[in-house]
Design an enzyme around this catalytic site. Structure first.
Site, PDB file in Angstrom:
ATOM      1  N   LYS A  53       0.838  -1.195   0.000  1.00  0.00           N
ATOM      2  CA  LYS A  53       0.000   0.000   0.000  1.00  0.00           C
ATOM      3  C   LYS A  53       0.879   1.254   0.000  1.00  0.00           C
ATOM      4  CE  LYS A  53      -3.804  -2.449   2.237  1.00  0.00           C
ATOM      5  NZ  LYS A  53      -4.516  -2.807   3.477  1.00  0.00           N
ATOM      6  N   GLN A  97      -4.485  -1.871   9.887  1.00  0.00           N
ATOM      7  CA  GLN A  97      -4.476  -3.181   9.236  1.00  0.00           C
ATOM      8  C   GLN A  97      -5.016  -4.244  10.188  1.00  0.00           C
ATOM      9  OE1 GLN A  97      -3.584  -3.550   6.015  1.00  0.00           O
ATOM     10  NE2 GLN A  97      -3.972  -5.743   6.051  1.00  0.00           N
ATOM     11  N   ASP A 120     -10.847   2.645   4.297  1.00  0.00           N
ATOM     12  CA  ASP A 120     -11.199   1.218   4.232  1.00  0.00           C
ATOM     13  C   ASP A 120     -12.712   1.036   4.075  1.00  0.00           C
ATOM     14  OD1 ASP A 120      -9.154  -0.675   4.288  1.00  0.00           O
ATOM     15  OD2 ASP A 120      -8.824  -0.466   6.446  1.00  0.00           O
TER      16      ASP A 120
HETATM   17  N1  GUN Z   1      -6.837  -7.034   6.356  1.00  0.00           N
HETATM   18  C1  GUN Z   1      -7.164  -7.736   5.235  1.00  0.00           C
HETATM   19  N2  GUN Z   1      -7.706  -6.913   4.319  1.00  0.00           N
HETATM   20  C2  GUN Z   1      -7.726  -5.679   4.853  1.00  0.00           C
HETATM   21  C3  GUN Z   1      -8.165  -4.407   4.380  1.00  0.00           C
HETATM   22  O1  GUN Z   1      -8.675  -4.237   3.260  1.00  0.00           O
HETATM   23  N3  GUN Z   1      -7.983  -3.363   5.228  1.00  0.00           N
HETATM   24  C4  GUN Z   1      -7.449  -3.513   6.457  1.00  0.00           C
HETATM   25  N4  GUN Z   1      -7.338  -2.426   7.233  1.00  0.00           N
HETATM   26  N5  GUN Z   1      -7.036  -4.669   6.938  1.00  0.00           N
HETATM   27  C5  GUN Z   1      -7.179  -5.751   6.123  1.00  0.00           C
END
Ligand code: GUN
Length: 300
Positions: A53, A97, A120
């Site tokens: 990311k 995350q 998100d």
């Molecule tokens: N863990 C797995 N997928 C995601 C996501 O799209 N966002 C976040 N914050 N954690 C994740």
């Protein structure tokens, strides 16, 4: 008959290309969209996601921060970090995350994220707007699936869609998007899950099948209809000593067999995965635009 393979990298590239103009417009007004990712603990998959990311931000000229904290962090400390990011004018998007360590209440942490920075799309405010058909920031993976379907001109109106998996991150929101009234949706959606009886009977009804289960090879060729569109959201690590890393990524779908029967299918990797990150960039730019507009409205 062999399915056309959906190229998630190509669609992600087209999303990024469209973002470049919007990023340039923001730059003209002195704004660089900024994303903060909070990573708690040392889960290797989470580390990989967060690194990707941050890299995607750099490639597009966005500002990014990764805040790494040990798994022993307290709920209050984590909440305080998010509160600081809410106040930080350089940051327009915040993601924490998941998974988080067991002693942390994920929902409480999500609730502390300012809805205007909820890239998100997990905050109940964002979830509510999505269900009402008035989304602002949509969860990235489901939004990415909608973009894939649109790019490949898959007509969803009146179609039978079966979503296998009812997670808050993928299953529930993608079902909400597809059943929405409007041109790019209007589908008849069934959500199947681990307690569904006769799963194969249900999945065989699908014109569009979305597999978001998290177990390799769950969807076999006998479970899909001829010419179905198959979207595989699974990202499963399976041991493979012949690879450098010792593992490889596979989806929830038996790709080889289903590709013989489907009309369109996503590979893993290279299908839904690249879209998740592209849509995170999209949300970060959108959040920056919205915050800038709100700041201007607030001027005397
Ligand atoms: N863990 C797995 N997928 C995601 C996501 O799209 N966002 C976040 N914050 N954690 C994740």
């Amino acid at each position: 008959m062999t399915a056309r393979i959906i190229d998630g990298k190509e669609v992600a590239r087209s999303i990024r290309k469209k973002l470049k103009g919007r990023i340039a417009d923001l730059a003209d007004r002195g704004v660089t969209p900024g994303l903060a990712a909070v990573l708690v603990g040392d889960d290797p998959a989470s580390e990989t996601y967060v690194t990707s990311k941050a890299k995607a931000c750099r490639k597009l000229g966005l500002y990014s921060e990764v805040i790494r904290k040990p798994a022993t962090i307290s709920q209050e400390q984590l909440t305080e970090i998010v509160a600081g990011l809410n106040r930080n004018p350089q940051i327009h998007g915040i993601l924490v995350q998941s998974p988080l360590p067991g002693h942390i209440d994920e929902l409480s942490v999500t609730l502390t994220i300012s809805p205007s920075k909820d890239v998100d799309g997990f905050h109940p405010h964002s979830v509510g707007l999505l269900l009402l058909g008035r989304p602002k920031l949509r969860p990235c993976t489901p939004a990415g699936i909608m973009e894939l379907l649109a790019y490949y001109e898959v007509d969803t109106a009146g179609k039978e869609v079966v979503v296998v998996g009812r997670s808050n991150i993928v299953g529930k929101p993608v079902a909400a998007m597809l059943q929405q009234k409007g041109s790019a949706a209007d589908a008849t959606v069934t959500v199947a899950h681990s307690r569904t009886r006769n799963l194969a009977e249900v999945t065989r009804r699908a014109d569009i099948l979305i597999a978001a289960i998290g177990r390799p090879g769950t969807i076999t060729a006998d479970m899909i209809k001829d010419q179905a569109v198959v979207i595989d959201v699974g990202v499963n690590r399976v041991d493979d000593p012949s690879t450098e890393k010792g593992y490889r990524l596979v989806g929830d779908v038996d790709f080889e067999a289903c590709a013989e029967k489907a009309s369109l299918i996503t590979p893993v990797p290279g299908g839904v995965g690249p879209m998740t990150i592209a849509m995170l960039m999209y949300n970060t730019v959108t959040a920056a635009e919205n915050i800038m507009a709100a700041d201007q409205d607030a001027l005397p």
